[in-house]
Motif scaffolding. Sequence first.
Motif, PDB file in Angstrom:
ATOM      1  N   MET A 116       0.839  -1.202   0.000  1.00 35.41           N
ATOM      2  CA  MET A 116       0.000   0.000   0.000  1.00 35.41           C
ATOM      3  C   MET A 116       0.874   1.252   0.000  1.00 35.41           C
ATOM      4  O   MET A 116       0.597   2.224  -0.717  1.00 35.41           O
ATOM      5  CB  MET A 116      -0.907  -0.012   1.232  1.00 35.41           C
ATOM      6  CG  MET A 116      -2.006  -1.059   1.193  1.00 35.41           C
ATOM      7  SD  MET A 116      -2.875  -1.216   2.775  1.00 35.41           S
ATOM      8  CE  MET A 116      -3.436   0.482   3.006  1.00 35.41           C
ATOM      9  N   HIS A 117       1.933   1.239   0.801  1.00 34.84           N
ATOM     10  CA  HIS A 117       2.846   2.379   0.855  1.00 34.84           C
ATOM     11  C   HIS A 117       3.525   2.589  -0.495  1.00 34.84           C
ATOM     12  O   HIS A 117       3.706   3.733  -0.947  1.00 34.84           O
ATOM     13  CB  HIS A 117       3.885   2.142   1.946  1.00 34.84           C
ATOM     14  CG  HIS A 117       4.821   3.290   2.163  1.00 34.84           C
ATOM     15  ND1 HIS A 117       4.433   4.464   2.773  1.00 34.84           N
ATOM     16  CD2 HIS A 117       6.146   3.453   1.830  1.00 34.84           C
ATOM     17  CE1 HIS A 117       5.469   5.292   2.824  1.00 34.84           C
ATOM     18  NE2 HIS A 117       6.510   4.701   2.261  1.00 34.84           N
ATOM     19  N   SER A 118       3.892   1.495  -1.161  1.00 29.91           N
ATOM     20  CA  SER A 118       4.542   1.588  -2.472  1.00 29.91           C
ATOM     21  C   SER A 118       3.595   2.183  -3.508  1.00 29.91           C
ATOM     22  O   SER A 118       3.996   3.043  -4.308  1.00 29.91           O
ATOM     23  CB  SER A 118       5.010   0.204  -2.920  1.00 29.91           C
ATOM     24  OG  SER A 118       5.980  -0.306  -2.033  1.00 29.91           O
ATOM     25  N   PHE A 119       2.359   1.741  -3.509  1.00 31.39           N
ATOM     26  CA  PHE A 119       1.387   2.276  -4.458  1.00 31.39           C
ATOM     27  C   PHE A 119       1.137   3.754  -4.212  1.00 31.39           C
ATOM     28  O   PHE A 119       0.936   4.531  -5.163  1.00 31.39           O
ATOM     29  CB  PHE A 119       0.075   1.494  -4.366  1.00 31.39           C
ATOM     30  CG  PHE A 119       0.141   0.135  -5.007  1.00 31.39           C
ATOM     31  CD1 PHE A 119       1.114  -0.162  -5.947  1.00 31.39           C
ATOM     32  CD2 PHE A 119      -0.764  -0.854  -4.667  1.00 31.39           C
ATOM     33  CE1 PHE A 119       1.184  -1.412  -6.547  1.00 31.39           C
ATOM     34  CE2 PHE A 119      -0.706  -2.112  -5.251  1.00 31.39           C
ATOM     35  CZ  PHE A 119       0.270  -2.388  -6.191  1.00 31.39           C
ATOM     36  N   SER A 120       1.161   4.146  -2.944  1.00 33.24           N
ATOM     37  CA  SER A 120       0.989   5.576  -2.637  1.00 33.24           C
ATOM     38  C   SER A 120       2.154   6.374  -3.207  1.00 33.24           C
ATOM     39  O   SER A 120       1.962   7.475  -3.747  1.00 33.24           O
ATOM     40  CB  SER A 120       0.903   5.780  -1.118  1.00 33.24           C
ATOM     41  OG  SER A 120      -0.220   5.113  -0.593  1.00 33.24           O
ATOM     42  N   ASN A 173       4.811   7.700 -11.676  1.00 25.80           N
ATOM     43  CA  ASN A 173       5.828   6.945 -12.423  1.00 25.80           C
ATOM     44  C   ASN A 173       5.672   5.477 -12.088  1.00 25.80           C
ATOM     45  O   ASN A 173       5.747   5.091 -10.927  1.00 25.80           O
ATOM     46  CB  ASN A 173       7.231   7.428 -12.033  1.00 25.80           C
ATOM     47  CG  ASN A 173       8.305   6.835 -12.940  1.00 25.80           C
ATOM     48  OD1 ASN A 173       8.092   5.844 -13.621  1.00 25.80           O
ATOM     49  ND2 ASN A 173       9.475   7.479 -12.946  1.00 25.80           N
ATOM     50  N   THR A 174       5.412   4.649 -13.100  1.00 23.03           N
ATOM     51  CA  THR A 174       5.238   3.203 -12.891  1.00 23.03           C
ATOM     52  C   THR A 174       6.466   2.414 -13.328  1.00 23.03           C
ATOM     53  O   THR A 174       6.392   1.206 -13.549  1.00 23.03           O
ATOM     54  CB  THR A 174       4.005   2.702 -13.676  1.00 23.03           C
ATOM     55  OG1 THR A 174       4.182   2.991 -15.067  1.00 23.03           O
ATOM     56  CG2 THR A 174       2.734   3.354 -13.169  1.00 23.03           C
ATOM     57  N   ASN A 175       7.593   3.092 -13.438  1.00 21.33           N
ATOM     58  CA  ASN A 175       8.830   2.418 -13.820  1.00 21.33           C
ATOM     59  C   ASN A 175       9.170   1.341 -12.805  1.00 21.33           C
ATOM     60  O   ASN A 175       8.987   1.511 -11.607  1.00 21.33           O
ATOM     61  CB  ASN A 175       9.969   3.453 -13.893  1.00 21.33           C
ATOM     62  CG  ASN A 175      11.213   2.871 -14.552  1.00 21.33           C
ATOM     63  OD1 ASN A 175      11.823   1.958 -14.016  1.00 21.33           O
ATOM     64  ND2 ASN A 175      11.557   3.424 -15.709  1.00 21.33           N
ATOM     65  N   LEU A 176       9.670   0.189 -13.296  1.00 25.73           N
ATOM     66  CA  LEU A 176       9.986  -0.934 -12.413  1.00 25.73           C
ATOM     67  C   LEU A 176      11.000  -0.544 -11.344  1.00 25.73           C
ATOM     68  O   LEU A 176      10.961  -1.048 -10.219  1.00 25.73           O
ATOM     69  CB  LEU A 176      10.511  -2.110 -13.244  1.00 25.73           C
ATOM     70  CG  LEU A 176      10.802  -3.402 -12.469  1.00 25.73           C
ATOM     71  CD1 LEU A 176       9.538  -3.927 -11.799  1.00 25.73           C
ATOM     72  CD2 LEU A 176      11.407  -4.458 -13.390  1.00 25.73           C
ATOM     73  N   ALA A 186       9.993  -1.695  -7.666  1.00 23.77           N
ATOM     74  CA  ALA A 186      10.709  -2.857  -7.118  1.00 23.77           C
ATOM     75  C   ALA A 186      11.145  -2.705  -5.663  1.00 23.77           C
ATOM     76  O   ALA A 186      10.934  -3.629  -4.869  1.00 23.77           O
ATOM     77  CB  ALA A 186      11.917  -3.169  -7.999  1.00 23.77           C
ATOM     78  N   PRO A 187      11.756  -1.589  -5.258  1.00 26.72           N
ATOM     79  CA  PRO A 187      12.210  -1.522  -3.854  1.00 26.72           C
ATOM     80  C   PRO A 187      11.082  -1.681  -2.844  1.00 26.72           C
ATOM     81  O   PRO A 187      11.211  -2.430  -1.873  1.00 26.72           O
ATOM     82  CB  PRO A 187      12.846  -0.123  -3.764  1.00 26.72           C
ATOM     83  CG  PRO A 187      13.212   0.220  -5.161  1.00 26.72           C
ATOM     84  CD  PRO A 187      12.156  -0.406  -6.017  1.00 26.72           C
ATOM     85  N   GLY A 188       9.971  -0.987  -3.070  1.00 22.97           N
ATOM     86  CA  GLY A 188       8.852  -1.070  -2.134  1.00 22.97           C
ATOM     87  C   GLY A 188       8.262  -2.475  -2.065  1.00 22.97           C
ATOM     88  O   GLY A 188       7.953  -2.972  -0.976  1.00 22.97           O
TER      89      GLY A 188
END
Length: 239
Positions: free
Chosen positions: A164-168, A175-178, A182-184
């Motif tokens: 959820m935090h990563s999507f936020s 930016n939807t770059n991998l 990836a880190p989140g």
Amino acid sequence: MDHAVDAANLGVAAAGDLSLWGLFMQASLVVKLVMIGLIVCSVWVWAIVFDKIVTLRRINQQATTFEDKFWSGGSLDDLYEAEGAKPAHPLAAVFGAAMGEWRRSARIPGVDLLRGGVQERVDRAMSITITREMERLERWMIFLATIGPVAPFIGLFGTVWGIMHSFSSIAAMHNTNLSVVAPGISEALFATAIGLVTAIPAVIAYNVISNSLSHFQDRMEGFGTEFAAILSRQSEERA
């Protein structure tokens, strides 16, 4: 435009540090707390496992030594004074409880040791002692039984929160770059991995240790049955 590029560059830099320590440091506060809690539980699980293994090995060795003395044909009164009066291990405690009750009954004037009441008190003394010793040996087993099924869900909670935090963050950076995602995602999945690493040893240890404790309880109960028969025969010989 420059801000978007900077965010992407930061994502690339963060993606380069996918070590365990890096994943922990990059995680959000909630995920960090989940990880720390699971690591503490894992350390406690291994401490319990080590303690139970050492304890079971010790009490089985002590029980074997005691049984050798018991079946050597020596005086039960001498054995009681040596080990039963102040027992240092569970089997000696069972012997001491039964022998102590039988000796107290034998000292009462006019008491018939063949009566069922004496035998019942001896059996009850051994049963209570076995229960008390098993409760002491089973201490902290409930922790293993709880951590086994619960730890994966705690790790999963950390994973869901991290995703959820990563999507936020993705939404904020547009930016939807991998390299940004990836880190989140890695941090979040790391929490589940820790949960599984904590749960699997706890489940295996609980099953193995519970089985060993059950065998030792059977050993104490078998000794109690045999000792009760010996006391009964001695009562008949005295009558």
